[in-house]
Design a protein around this motif. Structure first.
Motif, PDB file in Angstrom:
ATOM      1  N   ALA A  96      -1.687   0.412  -0.125  1.00 33.29           N
ATOM      2  CA  ALA A  96      -1.586   1.714   0.549  1.00 33.29           C
ATOM      3  C   ALA A  96      -2.587   1.800   1.680  1.00 33.29           C
ATOM      4  O   ALA A  96      -3.651   1.185   1.642  1.00 33.29           O
ATOM      5  CB  ALA A  96      -1.865   2.836  -0.456  1.00 33.29           C
ATOM      6  N   GLY A  97      -2.233   2.598   2.686  1.00 31.21           N
ATOM      7  CA  GLY A  97      -3.123   2.773   3.835  1.00 31.21           C
ATOM      8  C   GLY A  97      -2.642   1.902   4.976  1.00 31.21           C
ATOM      9  O   GLY A  97      -3.035   0.729   5.082  1.00 31.21           O
ATOM     10  N   GLY A  98      -1.738   2.442   5.787  1.00 34.85           N
ATOM     11  CA  GLY A  98      -1.223   1.661   6.909  1.00 34.85           C
ATOM     12  C   GLY A  98      -0.051   0.767   6.536  1.00 34.85           C
ATOM     13  O   GLY A  98       0.276  -0.155   7.271  1.00 34.85           O
ATOM     14  N   TYR A  99       0.601   1.021   5.402  1.00 34.99           N
ATOM     15  CA  TYR A  99       1.734   0.194   4.977  1.00 34.99           C
ATOM     16  C   TYR A  99       3.081   0.880   5.216  1.00 34.99           C
ATOM     17  O   TYR A  99       4.087   0.488   4.654  1.00 34.99           O
ATOM     18  CB  TYR A  99       1.574  -0.235   3.513  1.00 34.99           C
ATOM     19  CG  TYR A  99       0.565  -1.352   3.392  1.00 34.99           C
ATOM     20  CD1 TYR A  99       0.968  -2.688   3.456  1.00 34.99           C
ATOM     21  CD2 TYR A  99      -0.798  -1.082   3.290  1.00 34.99           C
ATOM     22  CE1 TYR A  99       0.044  -3.714   3.392  1.00 34.99           C
ATOM     23  CE2 TYR A  99      -1.734  -2.102   3.228  1.00 34.99           C
ATOM     24  CZ  TYR A  99      -1.300  -3.419   3.285  1.00 34.99           C
ATOM     25  OH  TYR A  99      -2.218  -4.444   3.240  1.00 34.99           O
ATOM     26  N   GLY A 100       3.087   1.896   6.066  1.00 34.69           N
ATOM     27  CA  GLY A 100       4.316   2.650   6.304  1.00 34.69           C
ATOM     28  C   GLY A 100       5.193   2.087   7.410  1.00 34.69           C
ATOM     29  O   GLY A 100       5.594   2.828   8.309  1.00 34.69           O
ATOM     30  N   SER A 101       5.486   0.787   7.346  1.00 36.98           N
ATOM     31  CA  SER A 101       6.434   0.201   8.305  1.00 36.98           C
ATOM     32  C   SER A 101       7.134  -0.950   7.608  1.00 36.98           C
ATOM     33  O   SER A 101       6.594  -1.521   6.650  1.00 36.98           O
ATOM     34  CB  SER A 101       5.708  -0.314   9.553  1.00 36.98           C
ATOM     35  OG  SER A 101       4.936  -1.444   9.209  1.00 36.98           O
ATOM     36  N   PRO A 102       8.355  -1.308   8.059  1.00 37.98           N
ATOM     37  CA  PRO A 102       9.075  -2.401   7.390  1.00 37.98           C
ATOM     38  C   PRO A 102       8.279  -3.706   7.379  1.00 37.98           C
ATOM     39  O   PRO A 102       8.277  -4.421   6.380  1.00 37.98           O
ATOM     40  CB  PRO A 102      10.359  -2.562   8.212  1.00 37.98           C
ATOM     41  CG  PRO A 102      10.369  -1.514   9.263  1.00 37.98           C
ATOM     42  CD  PRO A 102       9.138  -0.688   9.139  1.00 37.98           C
ATOM     43  N   GLU A 103       7.569  -3.971   8.462  1.00 33.38           N
ATOM     44  CA  GLU A 103       6.800  -5.224   8.535  1.00 33.38           C
ATOM     45  C   GLU A 103       5.690  -5.235   7.484  1.00 33.38           C
ATOM     46  O   GLU A 103       5.427  -6.249   6.840  1.00 33.38           O
ATOM     47  CB  GLU A 103       6.154  -5.405   9.922  1.00 33.38           C
ATOM     48  CG  GLU A 103       7.142  -5.597  11.071  1.00 33.38           C
ATOM     49  CD  GLU A 103       7.785  -4.293  11.538  1.00 33.38           C
ATOM     50  OE1 GLU A 103       7.282  -3.205  11.150  1.00 33.38           O
ATOM     51  OE2 GLU A 103       8.797  -4.345  12.269  1.00 33.38           O
TER      52      GLU A 103
END
Ligand SMILES: Cc1cc2nc3c(=O)[nH]c(=O)nc-3n(C[C@H](O)[C@H](O)[C@H](O)COP(=O)(O)O)c2cc1C
Length: 494
Positions: A285-292
């Motif tokens: 978690a923390g900056g993982y909000g993208s498909p990559e």
């Protein structure tokens, strides 16, 4: 083999990850998580606003102890809603031994939030609490378990004793929780107690033990949890310092950059190889909000990711629409600015704040707000002599804080998160003087990346669009080969 979600929609208090958002995410087969923080006061405000749409009533009708539900409805429901310029009623603040009314509000409000998040599908729903907000723990967890909550997630502290609480309630036993009391005297009784039998109207319902995920930011904390927790820890959410909400303070002596934000270094990074060796599922978690980044997390051996910021701006979230729109517009323009404030939160943890004119992030607004403490979730219990416990908050009026033994310098820069977070979701308190509590929005450092979820020509996006986008580079969609570590990671718990 155990089934785990790839995406956890992170708990976002107060009321940002509400039942509506969690319902939408869980319905899609991922894990929707409601925030359990301050649900009792939020419930009072929803009823005072006339229960628009009737969801609270629906939840109350399903509550297993009807007399309790009736008492709360009768006390707080305002038909048609309170006048817009009238203050909200406020339930009494929590203390070590809560009065019955406060306990009942916690049980009922946590039940209703989870019940509504579970409506219309069979997938699990989680609830998130902050360990530091200890006083409502027992009654809140019991209420959530009454509604069949599938996961309890907790960070912002070291939740060593929560697994045992879950085990006790699942076995229909009473439970205790030790309240942290600053300066507690030797042998001072600081236990909180909750006995379900004191509240049940008839035989105790049979409850399932939810899975417990601890939110951590270091290998040491995860190891401590596995060694010393009072019961099973089913997994971890590993949160980096760029995540929205509260962040773990950096290791060692606090150093600030030129802007006044805490500096994080190599010692604050989690060692993934060591983490995998623990043999317990984990989510990043923390900056993982993208498909990559989802793909990267899976390649690291994670079960998936926990995402907050991207979900905070969905149509379903509880965030006030004017705040959503302003910050979305900033993200589209690439001008979103997030400050990691080392002082704002009375907890002492760094707190991420979106810079937004007219909100409490604005120095002028912060200066003109009259200090008041009437919700009190972040009050620090302290030994007040003769075995008594007092309660103080560094954001309360300075003279009161100092009179309770607090240091004046500790009040500098503190903000009343309780009132601000209520304002963020459209339940801002209006004082008798006419003063309206200002909002203070927390988001992750990656605020500007949320623009990617907006389809061409659209100015809003849904939770389903986020989930679809996040999974677009995984097995559900593209030709993704699960990493070999996945097998090894599950082995210990499957
Ligand atoms: C508006 C907002 C409120 C949050 N509130 C909480 C909370 O009450 N408890 C918690 O454990 N984490 C909280 N978080 C952290 C999220 O659950 C999640 O771990 C984090 O947002 C992930 O990083 P991201 O923001 O980069 O996606 C919050 C995050 C946001 C954006």
């Amino acid at each position: 083999m155990m089934q785990f979600p790839k995406i956890i929609q992170g708990g976002m208090g107060v009321g940002v990850s509400n039942w509506r958002l969690a319902n939408a995410v869980s319905k899609l087969g991922q894990l929707g998580v409601v925030s359990g923080t301050a649900l009792d006061q939020l419930f009072v405000r929803r009823l005072a606003d006339g229960d628009q749409g009737g969801a609270m009533r629906r939840g109350l009708d399903a509550f297993p102890f009807p007399d309790m539900a009736k008492r709360i409805w009768q006390e707080y429901f305002v038909p048609g809603g309170k006048p817009a310029d009238a203050p909200y009623p406020v339930a009494p603040m929590h203390q070590r031994r809560d009065i019955r009314k406060v306990v009942e509000l916690c049980i009922v409000s946590n039940f209703v939030e989870v019940f509504l998040a579970r409506e219309g599908h069979k997938n699990p729903v989680g609830i998130n609490f902050l360990e530091k907000v200890q006083m409502p723990h027992l009654s809140s967890i019991y209420g959530a378990m009454l509604a069949g909550v599938g996961y309890v997630l907790m960070g912002a502290g070291i939740p060593l004793h929560i697994p045992g609480v879950l085990d006790a309630f699942a076995a229909q036993h009473p439970s205790e929780y030790k309240l942290s009391v600053t300066g507690a005297e030797q042998g001072q009784d600081t236990q909180m107690l909750f006995d379900p039998a004191d509240y049940a109207e008839g035989p105790l319902p049979i409850l399932h033990r939810p899975r417990f995920l601890a939110i951590v930011s270091s290998n040491t904390l995860a190891t401590t949890m596995l060694r010393r927790a009072s019961g099973r820890v089913d997994g971890f959410v590993i949160e980096t310092p760029i995540a929205g909400g509260h962040n773990a303070p950096p290791r060692g002596k606090l150093q600030l950059n030129e802007a006044g934000e805490p500096i994080y270094g190599d010692r604050d990074r989690v060692n993934m190889a060591d983490f995998r060796m623990l043999g317990v599922p984990f989510w990043l978690a923390g900056g993982y909000g993208s498909p990559e980044m989802v793909r990267e997390a899976l390649d690291e051996g994670a079960a998936g990711v926990q995402v907050g910021t991207a979900f905070a701006f969905t149509e379903e979230s509880g965030l006030r629409s004017d705040l959503k729109n302003s910050l979305l517009a900033q993200a589209v323009a690439g001008t979103g600015d997030v400050f990691t404030d080392p002082l704002a939160s009375p907890t002492g943890f760094p707190f991420k704040v979106a810079q937004l004119q007219g909100s409490y992030s604005d120095a002028e607004v912060a200066q003109t707000r009259t200090r008041v403490c009437d919700l009190g979730y972040l009050r620090e219990p302290y030994a007040a002599g003769e075995g008594k416990i007092g309660y103080r908050c560094a954001a309360e009026p300075v003279a009161n804080y100092v009179a309770k033994g607090g240091k004046a310098e500790d009040t500098v820069g503190r903000k009343c998160l309780c009132n601000a977070l209520m304002a963020n979701i459209g339940h801002q308190q209006i004082r008798k003087s006419g003063e309206v509590e200002p909002p203070l929005v927390t988001v992750g450092d990656d605020l500007n990346t949320i623009a990617m979820f907006l389809a061409p020509g659209r100015d809003s996006y849904s939770a389903a669009e986020v989930v679809e986008s996040l999974l677009s580079m995984t097995a559900e969609n593209a030709a993704y080969e699960p990493a070999v570590v996945e097998e090894r990671v599950w082995a210990a718990t499957a």
